[in-house]
Design an enzyme around this catalytic site. Structure first.
Site, PDB file in Angstrom:
ATOM      1  CG  HIS A 177      -0.218  -0.014   2.537  1.00 25.69           C
ATOM      2  ND1 HIS A 177       0.218   1.139   3.157  1.00 25.69           N
ATOM      3  CD2 HIS A 177       0.152  -1.040   3.352  1.00 25.69           C
ATOM      4  CE1 HIS A 177       0.814   0.821   4.296  1.00 25.69           C
ATOM      5  NE2 HIS A 177       0.788  -0.494   4.439  1.00 25.69           N
ATOM      6  CB  CYS A 193       1.493  -4.953   4.986  1.00 25.80           C
ATOM      7  SG  CYS A 193       0.263  -5.899   5.916  1.00 25.80           S
TER       8      CYS A 193
END
Length: 228
Positions: A177, A193
């Site tokens: 992301h 993440c």
């Protein structure tokens, strides 16, 4: 004039004229290092749904700038390779080449490794923290799954784009992301993440295709976080 008076006068000249304390030198002016020029790929993106500011290039090491590199690999073109310990993401191209992006890795980014599929992508995604996360941090309750998550925007933890990783048809909860936190690229950060600066995740989003294979190389220093 007597000899004694002459010598006294001479000594006065020596003291006052030859070894007098010099005027202090003016301090040297230190020129500030020029700010590096921002490459066009990191200019502001005012036409996005939520306008993205220019990257503060002073916070991004040159080795983490997006660039095409030599990358001999047995993986087929189109494969994503997340080099977790190296803090790079490679999008494999033909001819032993790859587009390389600098990444930051959050705690959740160390929790899974292996082979899977990048199932789908989203522009300006909503963020819905898992119920387990909300239980650990009740302040996230307004953004829970039950409450519909957090609206998209520059402050949304998933940034401008998000890629969703599935294994055997199931969501791994592993995400690639965007982030506005340029300083975090190349580092192990506290949450999330795999993050790329927003300009880079937009570029990746536009290049990759749904269903592309992904290989995540684990960081041996973080093996205690891996989920079996």
């Amino acid at each position: 004039m007597g000899r004694r008076a002459f010598l006294a006068g001479l000594s006065g000249l020596v003291v006052s004229g030859c070894v007098s304390t010099p005027e202090p030198a003016a301090p040297k002016r230190v020129e500030a290092a020029p700010k590096p020029a921002v490459p066009p790929m990191y200019y502001a993106m005012p036409d996005e749904q939520f306008p993205i500011p220019e990257v503060d290039i002073t916070q991004l090491e040159r080795r983490f700038w997006r660039q095409e590199v030599d990358y001999p690999s047995a993986e087929k073109p189109g494969t994503l390779i997340v080099d977790t310990p190296g803090k790079y993401l490679y999008h494999v191209k033909a001819g032993n080449r790859a587009m390389r992006y600098g990444i930051g890795v959050g705690r959740d980014g160390f929790s899974w490794a292996g082979r899977a599929i990048m199932a789908y992508r989203r522009k300006w995604p909503r963020w819905t923290p898992p119920d387990e996360m909300v239980a650990r941090k009740p302040s996230l309750e307004p953004y829970s799954i039950a409450n519909g998550g957090m609206d998209p925007g520059l402050l949304n933890p998933l940034g401008a784009r998000s890629l969703y990783i599935h294994l055997n048809g199931k969501d791994t909860l592993y995400r690639i992301h965007g982030t506005p936190e340029t300083w975090s690229i190349g580092k192990a950060v506290s949450s999330g993440c795999i993050r790329l600066i927003n300009q880079d995740v937009i570029h990746l989003h536009d290049q990759v295709r749904d269903g592309s294979p992904i290989v995540v190389i684990p960081d041996p220093k973080m093996k205690h976080l891996l989920v079996a």
